[in-house]
Motif scaffolding. Structure first.
Motif, PDB file in Angstrom:
ATOM      1  N   UNK A 236      67.088  13.941  50.728  1.00 39.89           N
ATOM      2  CA  UNK A 236      68.564  14.045  50.376  1.00 39.89           C
ATOM      3  C   UNK A 236      69.350  12.764  50.256  1.00 39.89           C
ATOM      4  N   UNK A 237      69.170  11.858  51.159  1.00 39.41           N
ATOM      5  CA  UNK A 237      69.470  10.448  51.166  1.00 39.41           C
ATOM      6  C   UNK A 237      69.010   9.796  49.754  1.00 39.41           C
ATOM      7  N   UNK A 238      67.709   9.735  49.566  1.00 36.46           N
ATOM      8  CA  UNK A 238      67.060   9.077  48.242  1.00 36.46           C
ATOM      9  C   UNK A 238      67.637   9.746  47.046  1.00 36.46           C
ATOM     10  N   UNK A 239      67.972  11.216  47.009  1.00 35.26           N
ATOM     11  CA  UNK A 239      68.455  11.596  45.754  1.00 35.26           C
ATOM     12  C   UNK A 239      69.980  11.236  45.571  1.00 35.26           C
ATOM     13  N   UNK A 240      70.670  11.179  46.749  1.00 34.90           N
ATOM     14  CA  UNK A 240      71.944  10.525  46.313  1.00 34.90           C
ATOM     15  C   UNK A 240      72.017   9.249  45.932  1.00 34.90           C
ATOM     16  N   UNK A 241      71.292   8.287  46.478  1.00 40.10           N
ATOM     17  CA  UNK A 241      71.213   7.110  46.092  1.00 40.10           C
ATOM     18  C   UNK A 241      70.580   6.662  44.639  1.00 40.10           C
ATOM     19  N   UNK A 242      69.786   7.421  44.244  1.00 47.69           N
ATOM     20  CA  UNK A 242      69.449   7.376  42.903  1.00 47.69           C
ATOM     21  C   UNK A 242      70.291   7.981  41.870  1.00 47.69           C
ATOM     22  N   UNK A 243      71.138   8.695  42.215  1.00 49.97           N
ATOM     23  CA  UNK A 243      72.244   9.269  41.444  1.00 49.97           C
ATOM     24  C   UNK A 243      73.300   8.098  41.277  1.00 49.97           C
ATOM     25  N   UNK A 244      73.442   7.433  42.765  1.00 49.74           N
ATOM     26  CA  UNK A 244      74.558   6.296  42.638  1.00 49.74           C
ATOM     27  C   UNK A 244      74.033   4.952  41.973  1.00 49.74           C
ATOM     28  N   UNK A 245      72.661   4.750  41.962  1.00 47.66           N
ATOM     29  CA  UNK A 245      72.097   3.758  40.992  1.00 47.66           C
ATOM     30  C   UNK A 245      72.321   4.043  39.623  1.00 47.66           C
ATOM     31  N   UNK A 246      72.143   5.202  39.247  1.00 51.46           N
ATOM     32  CA  UNK A 246      72.255   5.415  37.696  1.00 51.46           C
ATOM     33  C   UNK A 246      73.602   5.387  37.419  1.00 51.46           C
ATOM     34  N   UNK A 247      74.335   5.753  38.216  1.00 50.96           N
ATOM     35  CA  UNK A 247      75.854   5.795  37.878  1.00 50.96           C
ATOM     36  C   UNK A 247      76.280   4.124  37.601  1.00 50.96           C
TER      37      UNK A 247
END
Length: 324
Positions: A236-247
């Motif tokens: 879940x943390x990786x998924x959240x960080x990937x979204x943050x990185x994309x933004x």
């Protein structure tokens, strides 16, 4: 399975050269052998694929090279355990990763160029010379379809390309669109829209935050969870960080986007005469920048009140803005 069933229905036998014998899909024992071999082959293929993807992902995380060396680059090697191993070049689909070698250009310049070449309206191929500066900017207000130029009875018109919903005099529309374009290009405040120091500072902060998120991602991806619950938390943390990185990547591109209009057209001298002398491809690039919902509005051609072409251009053209 489908192949085996079709062979059984049609009485076709399968000869396996490595076994030195023919198999009859209608025979239960032969059928089982064929299915076992197919399952083993699929399993082995899946294992190879998984190993390859793990290696590719590891190379991506570390910024190591992979694949064909692009034109203009030299691949560097080092000897590891008696083998030549490539150590410089990194490319992975549409993702951008921090490479393990010195960059050729600054990160700001890279984002500037990417913003230009990834523009959705940018066309990389053409069927011939571009001769109409406004066609790609306009849309049919009836069906939202594109607009093209039509020659009928020695008269040029803009026509809905999808269903021929609308038709309007090209000369009248060009006069209206040219007037709006030149009036906007003549405004001094338009060319003062360069990136202020505050935006440059924000860009540095954004890039710094992006580097931090990427570092956290790398650490989590290399983590070895001890329990199923811990693995779920990491996922879940990786998924959240990937979204943050994309933004953050999108924000960095927007903050580093250059004032493209200033590079395409200078307001010096007589703006109208300079506009008329400007090559059509450049005119089209300028029009694509100006006639958007956020600037002058997106041009839409409406149907005439009593027919397809009975009203003046100014009455049948709607420039839709973000606030509409």
């Amino acid at each position: 399975m489908t192949l085996i069933e079709l062979c059984e229905e049609r009485g076709v036998k399968v000869y396996v050269a490595t076994h030195g014998r023919a198999y009859d899909p209608a025979d239960p024992r032969d059928r089982r052998s064929l299915l076992e071999d197919a399952l083993d082959s699929e399993h082995e293929s899946a294992k190879i694929s998984a190993r390859t993807l793990r290696g590719l992902d590891a190379n991506v995380r570390d910024g190591k090279p992979h694949g064909i060396c692009p034109f203009g680059y030299d691949r560097e090697y080092e000897i590891r355990q008696g083998k030549r191993v490539p150590v410089r070049l990194r490319k992975t689909g549409n993702r951008t990763v921090k490479a393990s070698w010195p960059s050729l250009v600054s990160e700001e310049l890279f984002h500037d160029v990417q913003a230009i070449i990834s523009e959705p309206s940018r066309r990389t191929t053409t069927r011939g010379p571009q001769v109409h500066e406004f066609t790609r900017a306009m849309t049919c207000d009836v069906c939202d379809g594109p607009v093209s130029v039509s020659y009928k009875r020695n008269r040029e018109s803009y026509v809905c390309k999808t269903r021929s919903c609308v038709r309007i005099s090209k000369e009248a529309v060009d006069e209206l669109m040219t007037g709006l374009t030149v009036a906007y290009l003549a405004r001094p405040d338009v060319y003062a829209d360069q990136a202020p120091p505050a935006e440059l500072a924000q860009l540095k902060l954004t890039l710094g935050a992006l580097d931090g998120v990427r570092a956290d991602l790398k650490e989590l991806e290399e983590a070895e969870p001890k329990t199923l619950a811990e693995a779920r938390v990491i996922a879940r943390t990786i998924d959240r960080l990937e979204r943050e990185a994309a933004e953050l990547e999108v924000a960095a591109v927007e903050l580093s986007r250059p004032n493209r209009l200033a590079s395409l057209f200078s307001p010096e001298g007589n703006v109208m005469s300079r506009w008329l002398r400007t090559p059509v491809p450049v005119q089209r690039a300028i029009v694509a920048l100006l006639f958007t919902p956020g600037v002058l509005g997106q041009p839409r051609i409406k149907r005439g009140k009593f027919g397809p072409a009975d009203l003046a251009a100014c009455e049948r053209m709607e420039f839709r803005r973000d606030t509409d």
